[in-house]
Design an enzyme around this catalytic site. Sequence first.
Site, PDB file in Angstrom:
ATOM      1  N   LEU A 153     -38.824  55.586 -80.732  1.00  0.00           N
ATOM      2  CA  LEU A 153     -37.669  55.104 -79.964  1.00  0.00           C
ATOM      3  C   LEU A 153     -38.139  54.369 -78.705  1.00  0.00           C
ATOM      4  O   LEU A 153     -37.771  54.716 -77.578  1.00  0.00           O
ATOM      5  CB  LEU A 153     -36.724  56.248 -79.603  1.00  0.00           C
ATOM      6  CG  LEU A 153     -35.301  55.817 -79.235  1.00  0.00           C
ATOM      7  CD1 LEU A 153     -34.561  55.280 -80.451  1.00  0.00           C
ATOM      8  CD2 LEU A 153     -34.525  56.982 -78.625  1.00  0.00           C
ATOM      9  N   GLY A 154     -38.966  53.351 -78.925  1.00  0.00           N
ATOM     10  CA  GLY A 154     -39.332  52.449 -77.840  1.00  0.00           C
ATOM     11  C   GLY A 154     -38.301  51.344 -77.721  1.00  0.00           C
ATOM     12  O   GLY A 154     -37.137  51.509 -78.102  1.00  0.00           O
ATOM     13  N   ARG A 155     -38.728  50.193 -77.207  1.00  0.00           N
ATOM     14  CA  ARG A 155     -37.787  49.096 -76.987  1.00  0.00           C
ATOM     15  C   ARG A 155     -37.097  48.681 -78.286  1.00  0.00           C
ATOM     16  O   ARG A 155     -35.878  48.556 -78.353  1.00  0.00           O
ATOM     17  CB  ARG A 155     -38.532  47.887 -76.404  1.00  0.00           C
ATOM     18  CG  ARG A 155     -39.130  48.094 -75.013  1.00  0.00           C
ATOM     19  CD  ARG A 155     -39.830  46.816 -74.580  1.00  0.00           C
ATOM     20  NE  ARG A 155     -40.430  46.893 -73.267  1.00  0.00           N
ATOM     21  CZ  ARG A 155     -41.691  47.258 -73.036  1.00  0.00           C
ATOM     22  NH1 ARG A 155     -42.463  47.608 -74.062  1.00  0.00           N
ATOM     23  NH2 ARG A 155     -42.172  47.290 -71.817  1.00  0.00           N
ATOM     24  N   ILE A 156     -37.909  48.438 -79.320  1.00  0.00           N
ATOM     25  CA  ILE A 156     -37.340  47.954 -80.576  1.00  0.00           C
ATOM     26  C   ILE A 156     -36.544  49.051 -81.267  1.00  0.00           C
ATOM     27  O   ILE A 156     -35.435  48.816 -81.761  1.00  0.00           O
ATOM     28  CB  ILE A 156     -38.456  47.407 -81.485  1.00  0.00           C
ATOM     29  CG1 ILE A 156     -39.058  46.142 -80.854  1.00  0.00           C
ATOM     30  CG2 ILE A 156     -37.918  47.103 -82.884  1.00  0.00           C
ATOM     31  CD1 ILE A 156     -40.326  45.649 -81.539  1.00  0.00           C
ATOM     32  N   ILE A 232     -40.743  47.387 -89.567  1.00  0.00           N
ATOM     33  CA  ILE A 232     -40.811  46.201 -88.714  1.00  0.00           C
ATOM     34  C   ILE A 232     -41.819  46.432 -87.595  1.00  0.00           C
ATOM     35  O   ILE A 232     -41.711  45.854 -86.517  1.00  0.00           O
ATOM     36  CB  ILE A 232     -39.422  45.839 -88.147  1.00  0.00           C
ATOM     37  CG1 ILE A 232     -38.711  47.069 -87.565  1.00  0.00           C
ATOM     38  CG2 ILE A 232     -38.568  45.177 -89.215  1.00  0.00           C
ATOM     39  CD1 ILE A 232     -37.410  46.762 -86.854  1.00  0.00           C
ATOM     40  N   ARG A 234     -46.067  47.872 -87.703  1.00  0.00           N
ATOM     41  CA  ARG A 234     -47.380  47.455 -88.169  1.00  0.00           C
ATOM     42  C   ARG A 234     -47.653  48.135 -89.503  1.00  0.00           C
ATOM     43  O   ARG A 234     -47.247  49.282 -89.727  1.00  0.00           O
ATOM     44  CB  ARG A 234     -48.475  47.839 -87.161  1.00  0.00           C
ATOM     45  CG  ARG A 234     -48.604  46.892 -85.996  1.00  0.00           C
ATOM     46  CD  ARG A 234     -49.265  45.592 -86.443  1.00  0.00           C
ATOM     47  NE  ARG A 234     -49.677  44.770 -85.318  1.00  0.00           N
ATOM     48  CZ  ARG A 234     -48.975  43.749 -84.849  1.00  0.00           C
ATOM     49  NH1 ARG A 234     -47.805  43.461 -85.386  1.00  0.00           N
ATOM     50  NH2 ARG A 234     -49.431  43.038 -83.846  1.00  0.00           N
ATOM     51  N   ASP A 258     -41.779  43.988 -93.598  1.00  0.00           N
ATOM     52  CA  ASP A 258     -42.120  42.714 -92.955  1.00  0.00           C
ATOM     53  C   ASP A 258     -43.615  42.611 -92.680  1.00  0.00           C
ATOM     54  O   ASP A 258     -44.077  41.552 -92.245  1.00  0.00           O
ATOM     55  CB  ASP A 258     -41.333  42.569 -91.644  1.00  0.00           C
ATOM     56  CG  ASP A 258     -41.469  41.189 -91.018  1.00  0.00           C
ATOM     57  OD1 ASP A 258     -41.368  40.196 -91.772  1.00  0.00           O
ATOM     58  OD2 ASP A 258     -41.682  41.097 -89.792  1.00  0.00           O
ATOM     59  N   GLU A 263     -52.432  41.188 -94.763  1.00  0.00           N
ATOM     60  CA  GLU A 263     -51.552  40.020 -94.860  1.00  0.00           C
ATOM     61  C   GLU A 263     -52.253  38.762 -94.345  1.00  0.00           C
ATOM     62  O   GLU A 263     -53.119  38.855 -93.467  1.00  0.00           O
ATOM     63  CB  GLU A 263     -50.258  40.273 -94.070  1.00  0.00           C
ATOM     64  CG  GLU A 263     -50.469  40.511 -92.589  1.00  0.00           C
ATOM     65  CD  GLU A 263     -49.190  40.883 -91.861  1.00  0.00           C
ATOM     66  OE1 GLU A 263     -48.976  40.300 -90.782  1.00  0.00           O
ATOM     67  OE2 GLU A 263     -48.419  41.740 -92.337  1.00  0.00           O
ATOM     68  N   HIS A 281     -43.817  38.686 -92.344  1.00  0.00           N
ATOM     69  CA  HIS A 281     -44.126  39.034 -90.956  1.00  0.00           C
ATOM     70  C   HIS A 281     -43.472  38.029 -89.993  1.00  0.00           C
ATOM     71  O   HIS A 281     -44.154  37.384 -89.196  1.00  0.00           O
ATOM     72  CB  HIS A 281     -45.642  39.088 -90.734  1.00  0.00           C
ATOM     73  CG  HIS A 281     -46.015  39.861 -89.489  1.00  0.00           C
ATOM     74  ND1 HIS A 281     -47.269  40.404 -89.294  1.00  0.00           N
ATOM     75  CD2 HIS A 281     -45.314  40.181 -88.371  1.00  0.00           C
ATOM     76  CE1 HIS A 281     -47.328  41.017 -88.122  1.00  0.00           C
ATOM     77  NE2 HIS A 281     -46.134  40.876 -87.544  1.00  0.00           N
TER      78      HIS A 281
END
Length: 315
Positions: A153-156, A232, A234, A258, A263, A281
Amino acid sequence: MSRPEILMTGPYPDWDLVELEGRYIVHKLYEAEDSDALIDRHAESIRAIATRGELGASAALIERLPKLEVISVYGVGYDAVDLAACRARGIRVTNTPDVLTNDVADLGIAMMLCQSRGMIGAETWVKDGSWEAKGLYPLKRRVWGRKAGVLGLGRIGFEVAKRLRGFDMDIAYSDVADKPYGEGMAFIADPVALACHADFLFVTLAASAETRHIVSKDVIAALGSDGMLINISRASNIDEEALLEALENGTLGSAALDVFEGEPKLNPRFLKLDNVLVQPHHASGTVETRKAMGKLVRDNLAAHFAGAALLTPVI
């Protein structure tokens, strides 16, 4: 006064390259026929690296640049930069947080909707004549009112959770500790328990040695045959082999991804599966966000060479 010399490890959009070349002498590692020769030729004069999150800067590269002062990462992730090597030399590192947060969250929600409602297959159903020939498209699963888990539950992760509220979902999250801004969501510390709760599990963690394969075989099994994994963050946060096995044998319902190990050359097993939505990505891939990211890279470099405080320092 001569312009500072920087090394670019991978291409940026043209609008950023024009700005960088107007201010610095830019050595493009990605265009060099012999990258080692380019580094050897300019090693004594390169003072900065402009890189991308997935490319980073290895300890070996850092060691070859004795005058290196700063590494500016185009992206929020900096796990591919050897921070230990930077700390040992006093090299500063910056990234581009915040400016891409909302676009990444948007794509995560879009992938959930697209995969759950079968939108890629439904479009093919119309275009290949199946609608006319075979009738209605097979039923898919709803999104609203179901259970979601946010791993990190960080920024994203917070922005993902904000969007999920609009679907009247039962939302829980996992992090290193209960967050004061997690009001209205259940805190579930154990990722396996979080997966047990969730119909949709969003992976929004920063990558580190501690989070490598945190989405383990056990987490994937707990998510189950009706569950969906959306990544979304790593690729290293997920045990990709365990994920592939679960998708192939049906013990995990579906995934929307993503990011991938190795990749853009992803494991070809992903391409054979009809229960995986794959994306290149591009969660931050909007014109607006990429321009903001590039500006922040340039502003960090400018601040460093002016002796000013860095805008978004990692170290």
